[in-house]
Enzyme design. Sequence first.
Site, PDB file in Angstrom:
ATOM      1  N   ILE A   4      55.926  42.439  34.928  1.00  0.00           N
ATOM      2  CA  ILE A   4      54.828  43.329  35.301  1.00  0.00           C
ATOM      3  C   ILE A   4      54.682  43.400  36.820  1.00  0.00           C
ATOM      4  O   ILE A   4      54.432  44.469  37.377  1.00  0.00           O
ATOM      5  CB  ILE A   4      53.520  42.859  34.642  1.00  0.00           C
ATOM      6  CG1 ILE A   4      53.611  43.013  33.117  1.00  0.00           C
ATOM      7  CG2 ILE A   4      52.325  43.639  35.178  1.00  0.00           C
ATOM      8  CD1 ILE A   4      52.423  42.419  32.365  1.00  0.00           C
TER       9      ILE A   4
ATOM     10  N   ASN B 148      49.064  38.715  40.330  1.00  0.00           N
ATOM     11  CA  ASN B 148      49.804  38.908  39.086  1.00  0.00           C
ATOM     12  C   ASN B 148      50.485  37.641  38.572  1.00  0.00           C
ATOM     13  O   ASN B 148      50.605  37.455  37.363  1.00  0.00           O
ATOM     14  CB  ASN B 148      50.860  39.997  39.299  1.00  0.00           C
ATOM     15  CG  ASN B 148      51.880  40.026  38.190  1.00  0.00           C
ATOM     16  OD1 ASN B 148      51.624  40.530  37.096  1.00  0.00           O
ATOM     17  ND2 ASN B 148      53.058  39.477  38.447  1.00  0.00           N
ATOM     18  N   ALA B 149      50.949  36.769  39.455  1.00  0.00           N
ATOM     19  CA  ALA B 149      51.758  35.619  39.039  1.00  0.00           C
ATOM     20  C   ALA B 149      51.025  34.751  38.018  1.00  0.00           C
ATOM     21  O   ALA B 149      49.822  34.505  38.145  1.00  0.00           O
ATOM     22  CB  ALA B 149      52.134  34.778  40.257  1.00  0.00           C
ATOM     23  N   GLY B 150      51.757  34.307  37.007  1.00  0.00           N
ATOM     24  CA  GLY B 150      51.158  33.442  35.986  1.00  0.00           C
ATOM     25  C   GLY B 150      52.234  32.750  35.165  1.00  0.00           C
ATOM     26  O   GLY B 150      53.437  33.046  35.298  1.00  0.00           O
TER      27      GLY B 150
ATOM     28  N   GLY C 215      47.409  29.343  20.169  1.00  0.00           N
ATOM     29  CA  GLY C 215      48.567  28.778  20.844  1.00  0.00           C
ATOM     30  C   GLY C 215      48.516  28.909  22.350  1.00  0.00           C
ATOM     31  O   GLY C 215      49.414  28.450  23.050  1.00  0.00           O
TER      32      GLY C 215
ATOM     33  N   TYR D  52      45.478  28.578  28.555  1.00  0.00           N
ATOM     34  CA  TYR D  52      45.738  29.836  29.241  1.00  0.00           C
ATOM     35  C   TYR D  52      44.573  30.808  29.055  1.00  0.00           C
ATOM     36  O   TYR D  52      44.118  31.444  30.012  1.00  0.00           O
ATOM     37  CB  TYR D  52      47.036  30.433  28.702  1.00  0.00           C
ATOM     38  CG  TYR D  52      47.419  31.779  29.259  1.00  0.00           C
ATOM     39  CD1 TYR D  52      48.071  31.890  30.482  1.00  0.00           C
ATOM     40  CD2 TYR D  52      47.161  32.939  28.534  1.00  0.00           C
ATOM     41  CE1 TYR D  52      48.445  33.131  30.980  1.00  0.00           C
ATOM     42  CE2 TYR D  52      47.531  34.186  29.024  1.00  0.00           C
ATOM     43  CZ  TYR D  52      48.172  34.270  30.247  1.00  0.00           C
ATOM     44  OH  TYR D  52      48.535  35.501  30.732  1.00  0.00           O
TER      45      TYR D  52
ATOM     46  N   PRO E 131      46.332  42.984  30.281  1.00  0.00           N
ATOM     47  CA  PRO E 131      47.399  43.420  29.380  1.00  0.00           C
ATOM     48  C   PRO E 131      47.282  42.736  28.022  1.00  0.00           C
ATOM     49  O   PRO E 131      46.769  41.618  27.903  1.00  0.00           O
ATOM     50  CB  PRO E 131      48.677  42.960  30.091  1.00  0.00           C
ATOM     51  CG  PRO E 131      48.273  42.713  31.512  1.00  0.00           C
ATOM     52  CD  PRO E 131      46.854  42.240  31.427  1.00  0.00           C
ATOM     53  N   GLY E 132      47.788  43.426  27.015  1.00  0.00           N
ATOM     54  CA  GLY E 132      48.021  42.784  25.734  1.00  0.00           C
ATOM     55  C   GLY E 132      49.431  42.222  25.710  1.00  0.00           C
ATOM     56  O   GLY E 132      50.077  42.097  26.759  1.00  0.00           O
TER      57      GLY E 132
END
Length: 255
Positions: free
Chosen positions: A18, A90-92, A151, A155, A185-186
């Site tokens: 992304i 954005n980073a993750g 799960g 996060y 986002p999904g």
Amino acid sequence: MRGLKDKVALVTGAGSGIGLAIAKRLGAEGMQVGVLDINAEAANQAVAQIRAAGGRADAQVCDITSYESVQQAVSAIESRLGPTWALVNNAGWDKPIPFLKTTPDFWQKVVTINYMGPLQMTHAVAQGMVARGGGRIIFIASDAGRVGSTGEVVYSGTKGATIAFAKALARELARKQVTLNCVCPGPTNTPAMDAFVGTGEEGQKIRDAMVRSVPLGRIGEADDYPGLVAFLASEDAAFMTGQTISVSGGLTMHG
């Protein structure tokens, strides 16, 4: 989009997925893009793609878990491109594990990357925005932070915290004309998704289940998000702050 040409945007995690799609779109809109990534090779390849399409970009290695690295990266890229108008956090990172099987080391890693990283980037960049009297900060959060995700408990918590952080800071910085908004986002078809669910038969089963749950009949692609990010960075979104917008094919519908 109005008001983007020649302005500087920093995008974290812009070497792939992304983040790369966002960086390429902002470059196409005429922005100068600072491609920040912990992977130097990926960052340089992203810059090459943006330049090949006629855009302007420069790369800088940045480890968002280190405030010192963040400060150095912001200083270095701004010395070459100019002051930052838009920051895209954005980073993750995540890995699917049932919460009761996780460990404190895992919690720390998820929290440091997904929550502390954006905070550190925002702290380093927003001070200049305030001094200059304007700017845009956009968080790529997640619907996991709005509705939870099995799960992905830790996060989900970090993304929920990011959304709350963005709302609170949006109130603090509004009179300085610095806006903060979240894009959620999904499930999305990216290299991170491959790492998350796997690429074998079991991974495909998980993907198929995701598709069945989305009203529009597919999971997201990286290119589904950059248009909204460009809008939020533009003058067209000057009267929007503190907002959280889901882009998930109808998987989550908030009124």
